[in-house]
Design a protein around this motif. Structure first.
Motif, PDB file in Angstrom:
ATOM      1  N   PHE A  68      -0.155  -3.535  -6.008  1.00  0.00           N
ATOM      2  CA  PHE A  68      -0.093  -2.221  -5.388  1.00  0.00           C
ATOM      3  C   PHE A  68      -1.498  -1.779  -5.004  1.00  0.00           C
ATOM      4  N   LEU A 120       4.661   6.320  -4.072  1.00  0.00           N
ATOM      5  CA  LEU A 120       4.561   5.302  -5.119  1.00  0.00           C
ATOM      6  C   LEU A 120       5.828   5.238  -5.964  1.00  0.00           C
ATOM      7  N   THR A 163      -8.570  16.957  -1.372  1.00  0.00           N
ATOM      8  CA  THR A 163      -7.330  16.663  -2.103  1.00  0.00           C
ATOM      9  C   THR A 163      -6.440  17.900  -2.146  1.00  0.00           C
ATOM     10  N   HIS A 205      -3.494   1.680  -3.729  1.00  0.00           N
ATOM     11  CA  HIS A 205      -3.427   3.115  -3.482  1.00  0.00           C
ATOM     12  C   HIS A 205      -4.200   3.436  -2.204  1.00  0.00           C
ATOM     13  N   THR A 242       8.016   1.956  -6.401  1.00  0.00           N
ATOM     14  CA  THR A 242       8.073   1.362  -7.736  1.00  0.00           C
ATOM     15  C   THR A 242       9.506   1.100  -8.165  1.00  0.00           C
ATOM     16  N   GLY A 280       0.831  -1.193   0.000  1.00  0.00           N
ATOM     17  CA  GLY A 280       0.000   0.000   0.000  1.00  0.00           C
ATOM     18  C   GLY A 280       0.869   1.247   0.000  1.00  0.00           C
ATOM     19  N   THR A 281       0.579   2.170  -0.901  1.00  0.00           N
ATOM     20  CA  THR A 281       1.358   3.399  -0.981  1.00  0.00           C
ATOM     21  C   THR A 281       0.429   4.602  -1.142  1.00  0.00           C
ATOM     22  N   THR A 282       0.922   5.746  -0.721  1.00  0.00           N
ATOM     23  CA  THR A 282       0.248   7.000  -1.028  1.00  0.00           C
ATOM     24  C   THR A 282       0.777   7.502  -2.374  1.00  0.00           C
ATOM     25  N   ARG A 283       0.162   8.554  -2.859  1.00  0.00           N
ATOM     26  CA  ARG A 283       0.595   9.119  -4.141  1.00  0.00           C
ATOM     27  C   ARG A 283       2.072   9.497  -4.103  1.00  0.00           C
ATOM     28  N   ARG A 289      -5.083   6.445   1.001  1.00  0.00           N
ATOM     29  CA  ARG A 289      -4.974   7.766   1.593  1.00  0.00           C
ATOM     30  C   ARG A 289      -4.185   7.623   2.887  1.00  0.00           C
TER      31      ARG A 289
END
Length: 328
Positions: A141, A118, A244, A143, A122, A112-115, A145
């Motif tokens: 993966f 990532l 956001t 995504h 990766t 699990g990653t946040t924006r 929050r």
């Protein structure tokens, strides 16, 4: 064929396929819509629907669906509606069990990653892709929050999560293995001129004097609750709540809101050096934490303590090596 003569796997496949068909007809309204959604022939869908309707009519005294006029959606009876909801739960439970079984036997590795983490993850995963393939492990993966990072780890949706969490000392991570990348505080990104907001830093105690743009949930809201209590909205001048960062940037650039958007120090630095282009033309000012408790933003990787499978250990070691190289 008599269902009692079918193999368990064949019977399971047939049943699950029928449940998927029933759900698709309910969601799309027609056999044709279900056929398109499932990538199958309409005649196959209609045959399954007719079989289900006939069987349930005999078993329950009421069919699942009633055909309407040409071009109209299928009408589901009360029995049919109840069966669809049961089918949804059954399929969801079945898929969850498969995922849990594959995770338990080490066939999948979910990260699990946040924006903002990532890209780092990766680049690491690319280096170990060959070894994961040799182990027969599928890398997935997820995504997330920021507010969902540790919950996703706790409920086993992810094996490793990477991102930012709030800490007041670290005791809250007793159930986790933690690979710490950095600790920092907050910054504000502002469209206010220097004449209105001078200085190179901003004290947390001064936040109540400024119009603020804040996230409605997540890390920023958690810090504000820690500093100013659950009623922080009444103590601060909250000019806008956002879901956001992009919307916050748009508000500041539009001039509809004149104020300061609270972000993590890492986001502020990324905006300053151009890694977040939306930050162009706005000022970034670090926030000095002079309010108790002394909360920090911890950026890193987290895994469940004592559950390091070979795949998790491989990824963990690669993350550690990548971070060491990055620091050097």
């Amino acid at each position: 064929m008599n269902r009692l003569l079918q193999s368990p796997q064949s019977l399971l496949d047939t049943t699950m396929d029928q449940l998927r068909t029933l759900i698709a007809v309910r969601d799309t309204g027609t056999a044709l819509g279900a056929a398109r959604a499932l990538g199958r022939a309409q005649s196959s869908i209609q045959k399954q629907l007719d079989t289900l309707n006939r069987n349930f009519g005999e078993l329950c005294g009421e069919p699942l669906v009633v055909k309407q006029g040409r071009g109209q959606d299928v009408l589901f009876t009360e029995t049919g509606k109840a069966m669809v909801e049961r089918a949804r739960r059954t399929l969801a439970d079945w898929l969850d069990e498969i995922d849990e079984g594959r995770r338990r036997t080490g066939e999948t590795l979910t990260v699990g990653t946040t924006r903002f983490t990532l890209g780092f993850v990766t680049s690491v995963s690319e280096k170990i892709a060959g070894e994961l393939s040799r182990l027969g492990v599928e890398l997935r993966f997820l995504h997330l929050r920021t507010k969902d990072l540790l919950p996703a780890l706790a409920d086993k949706r992810a094996d490793v999560v990477c991102g930012s969490v709030v800490t007041a000392g670290g005791e809250e991570f007793a159930e986790c293995e933690v690979l710490e990348w950095r600790r920092s505080g907050l910054s504000v990104i502002t469209n206010l001129p220097e004449s209105q907001l001078p200085g190179q830093v901003l004290r947390a105690k001064e936040l109540h004097t400024l119009p603020l743009v804040v996230s409605a949930t997540g890390l920023i809201a958690e810090i504000l609750r820690g500093w100013f209590g659950s009623g922080y909205r009444d103590k601060l001048d909250v000019a806008a709540e956002i879901d956001t960062l992009n919307y916050g940037f748009e508000l500041l650039h539009s001039g509809l809101v004149r104020g300061c958007m609270l972000v993590t120090r890492g986001i502020g630095e990324a905006a300053t050096d151009g890694r977040i282009p939306e930050g162009g033309g706005l000022r970034v000012i670090p926030v000095v934490n002079d309010v108790d408790p002394r909360l920090e933003v911890l950026v890193g990787a987290f895994a469940r303590r004592g559950e390091q499978s070979p795949a998790v250990k491989l990824l963990w070691d690669a993350l550690l090596l990548q971070h060491s190289e990055w620091r050097e």
